[in-house]
Design a protein around this motif. Structure first.
Motif, short mmCIF file in Angstrom:
data_model
loop_
_atom_site.label_atom_id
_atom_site.label_comp_id
_atom_site.label_asym_id
_atom_site.label_seq_id
_atom_site.Cartn_x
_atom_site.Cartn_y
_atom_site.Cartn_z
N ALA A 172 38.50 34.96 47.74
CA ALA A 172 39.96 35.69 47.88
C ALA A 172 40.38 35.40 49.29
O ALA A 172 41.60 35.29 49.60
CB ALA A 172 39.58 36.99 47.49
N PHE A 173 39.51 35.63 50.33
CA PHE A 173 39.88 35.57 51.77
C PHE A 173 40.41 34.09 52.07
O PHE A 173 41.46 34.06 52.81
CB PHE A 173 38.72 35.84 52.89
N LEU A 174 39.73 33.26 51.63
CA LEU A 174 40.22 31.80 52.06
C LEU A 174 41.49 31.47 51.30
O LEU A 174 42.38 30.60 51.93
CB LEU A 174 39.15 30.89 51.62
N PRO A 179 37.43 34.89 40.42
CA PRO A 179 38.13 35.49 41.66
C PRO A 179 39.12 34.89 42.27
O PRO A 179 40.23 35.39 43.01
CB PRO A 179 36.99 35.57 42.76
N ALA A 180 39.31 33.26 42.02
CA ALA A 180 40.43 32.52 42.66
C ALA A 180 41.68 32.77 41.78
O ALA A 180 42.78 33.10 42.35
CB ALA A 180 40.00 30.92 42.52
N ALA A 181 41.21 33.07 40.31
CA ALA A 181 42.55 33.26 39.41
C ALA A 181 43.23 34.59 39.95
O ALA A 181 44.27 34.86 39.86
CB ALA A 181 42.30 33.05 38.04
N ILE A 182 42.18 35.51 40.22
CA ILE A 182 42.71 37.07 40.48
C ILE A 182 43.47 37.01 41.89
O ILE A 182 44.44 37.68 42.06
CB ILE A 182 41.70 37.90 40.48
N ALA A 183 42.85 36.21 42.65
CA ALA A 183 43.53 36.01 44.23
C ALA A 183 44.78 35.62 44.08
O ALA A 183 45.67 35.85 45.06
CB ALA A 183 42.50 35.36 45.10
N ILE A 242 38.75 24.97 49.35
CA ILE A 242 37.72 25.92 48.97
C ILE A 242 36.65 25.74 47.86
O ILE A 242 35.35 26.20 48.20
CB ILE A 242 38.60 27.20 48.34
N GLY A 243 37.16 25.07 46.97
CA GLY A 243 35.99 24.51 45.88
C GLY A 243 35.08 23.53 46.85
O GLY A 243 33.74 23.74 46.38
N VAL A 245 39.39 42.04 43.54
CA VAL A 245 38.06 41.59 43.51
C VAL A 245 37.28 42.40 43.69
O VAL A 245 35.98 42.35 43.19
CB VAL A 245 38.26 40.11 44.12
N ALA A 246 37.22 43.17 44.99
CA ALA A 246 36.19 44.12 45.08
C ALA A 246 36.11 44.96 44.22
O ALA A 246 34.97 45.57 43.94
CB ALA A 246 36.72 44.90 46.36
N VAL A 247 37.08 45.77 43.52
CA VAL A 247 36.78 46.77 42.36
C VAL A 247 36.07 46.05 41.25
O VAL A 247 35.21 46.52 40.72
CB VAL A 247 38.14 47.25 41.94
#
Length: 540
Positions: A364-366, A112-116, A376-377, A125-127
């Motif tokens: 993704a939000f952060l 998710p971090a890489a996609i965000a 974030i990590g 990420v939601a899909v």
């Protein structure tokens, strides 16, 4: 006369030997004796009773023999209850979990971090999360049924290989996405590489689901011992700590790498760890079975034995659709008929909370909020650390209040802290540093309650679900949990703008409050299953 006495002495020696061997087997492996009696219906007790009655009519030494048979004290019984049936195999299982979970948790944070970092929207990420949960809903019961019908070790190693292959394919697709950047999230959804990424993610999560359920609901019970509650509780706590420590290490490691290197470089490092972990996990799985004297090779029932280990016909590939539908129906029926259904429903409702947790949407939000990836990590790592603390806190709570009240306390604590977190968010000051840190700290603390119930709930389900249905009901439960997540992810797809995060947070909070209410209502209305669990509590 001397011949008769010697004959009686010989038979009594045989009887002493047999009693000694039987007692030793019971002390060493209660679960093994139960499985032998269940699978093969050997009347061991009847044989001993018949021989004892014969001795009563033939010898004068029986009174002395019976009075010298050892009777275990309560303290000795507690020692046996806390001793695993196969300690060496259990340690090998812990090592296998450590190697496999480290890579899995790293990947759960990485994708998710890489996609965000590609698209400033929650939509991709939601899909991907929605499609993954949909695959678990449909395929979870089928995979659980297959796991119940195939030998444990070969099936586990096969799924481990499939999971690793799916992870490597996903890494390749995300690297390709970073090399051909697209700014529109809507155009991203129609690209071939994203479709492949979604399919690979679904296969990876479905494999991980089956591996986790087999490990937590089946293997650990066999290795610790079904009638050894203290050993089983300790094994559950150790597995939870390993999983959470891997989550800390995985999230922190990838967050640090992402703050120092390019995203593609970090993904390549992750791929190298995946390749390294595969042979390690397969080898440790084989070692687990060998050190436990082949206990994982035993079938769960005669039906399982006849279809798998005994050379019977395997499920036909041509009937896979019919079998899938039948497995889903059968799994849901068995799930709804389980004696600890309210506790499981509370567990499922917690999965509606997809934003007030270290999830893909929160990452993704952060990320889009401008936080440093290392922070974030660190947030994900602290959430996992609270989970490790929960394994110790929950054990103490179970000893003090009992297993059911400990579960209720965990749910109430989580609901209270998340209520304060949502209040901080809706105060409108989240753009400032201190309110944002307070918001994240409340979520971190709420994980203490969440993971306390996770540990306690696992033991409630282990006590209430038969071993022959553990994989089926376990995977069906995860399917229901995935259904809950998919509903929330569906809402996130519609409300994909970051400004709608507060609305999603309120829905997540309501689900946690509902879980607490259902469990507390169940606690107020005792059932037969609850009474058996309360008697189980007296052993702590």
């Amino acid at each position: 006369m001397s011949h008769e006495n010697s004959l009686n002495g010989f038979r009594l020696d045989r009887f002493r030997s047999r009693c000694s061997i039987t007692s030793t087997e019971v002390l060493n492996d209660i679960a093994t004796a139960e499985e032998i009696q269940e699978d093969f219906s050997v009347p061991i007790v009847d044989v001993l009773e018949t021989e004892a009655l014969n001795l009563l009519s033939e010898g004068t030494y029986v009174d002395t023999l019976l009075t010298t048979l050892p009777v275990l004290s309560e303290e000795e019984q507690n020692v046996i209850s806390a001793t695993p049936a196969h300690p060496a195999g259990l340690f090998a299982l812990y090592a296998s979990c450590l190697a496999g979970n480290l890579v899995e948790q790293l990947w759960n944070f990485a994708w998710p971090a890489a996609i965000a970092l590609i698209h400033p929207s929650l939509l991709p990420v939601a899909v991907m999360g929605f499609c993954t949960k949909l695959a678990i809903i449909v395929g979870g019961p089928l995979v659980g049924k297959l796991m119940d019908h195939f030998p444990r070790v070969p099936a586990y190693n096969y799924l481990t290989t499939v999971q690793t292959a799916a992870q490597l394919l996903s890494v390749g697709m995300i690297i390709h996405a970073h090399t051909c950047h697209s700014t529109l999230a809507s155009s991203l959804l129609h690209r071939p590489w994203f479709v492949i990424l979604v399919l690979a993610g679904a296969v990876e999560r479905l494999s991980g689901l089956a591996l986790g359920v087999a490990m937590e609901r089946d293997w650990v019970v066999l290795l610790a011992g079904t009638n050894r509650p203290l050993a089983l509780a300790q094994a559950n706590a150790v597995l939870s700590r390993i999983d959470l420590l891997c989550e800390i290490a995985g999230a922190s490691l990838f967050g640090i790498l992402l703050s120092k290197y390019e995203t593609v470089t970090c993904l390549k490092i992750a791929a190298g760890l995946m390749i390294w972990a595969l042979p390690v996990v397969v080898g440790l799985t084989w070692l687990t079975n060998k050190l436990s004297s082949g206990v994982l090779d035993r079938a769960k029932s005669l039906q399982t034995c006849s279809r798998s280990t005994c050379g019977g016909p395997q499920p036909a590939i041509g009937n896979i659709v019919e079998m899938s539908v039948g497995a889903i129906k059968h799994g849901w029926v068995e799930y709804l008929q389980q004696p600890v259904l309210p506790a499981s429903l509370a567990y499922v409702l917690l999965y509606f909370n997809v934003v007030l947790a270290p999830s893909g949407l929160m990452t993704a939000f952060l990320t889009q909020h401008g936080l440093n990836p290392s922070i974030i990590g660190g947030f994900s790592g602290l959430c996992a650390f609270m989970g490790v603390a929960a394994t110790f806190v929950s054990a103490d709570m179970v000893k003090r209040y009992g297993i059911l009240k400990a579960g209720a306390a965990g749910l109430i604590l989580q609901a209270s802290l998340l209520t304060m977190a949502v209040a901080v968010y809706w105060s409108g000051s989240l753009s400032q540093r201190i309110p944002l840190i307070l918001f994240l700290c409340l979520i971190v603390l709420s994980r203490l309650g969440h993971m306390s119930y996770d540990v306690v709930g696992a033991q409630i389900l282990q006590a209430g679900i038969p071993a022959s249905k553990a994989n089926l009901i376990g995977t069906t439960e995860v399917s229901f949990a995935s259904l809950a997540e998919s509903v929330m992810l569906g809402v996130a797809i519609i409300a994909n703008d970051v400004s709608h995060f507060g609305f999603l947070a309120v829905l997540s909070l309501l689900s946690v409050v509902a879980a607490s209410w259902i469990f507390c209502q169940w606690l107020r209305s005792p059932t037969d299953a609850q009474k058996s669990l309360f008697s189980f509590d007296t052993q702590f």
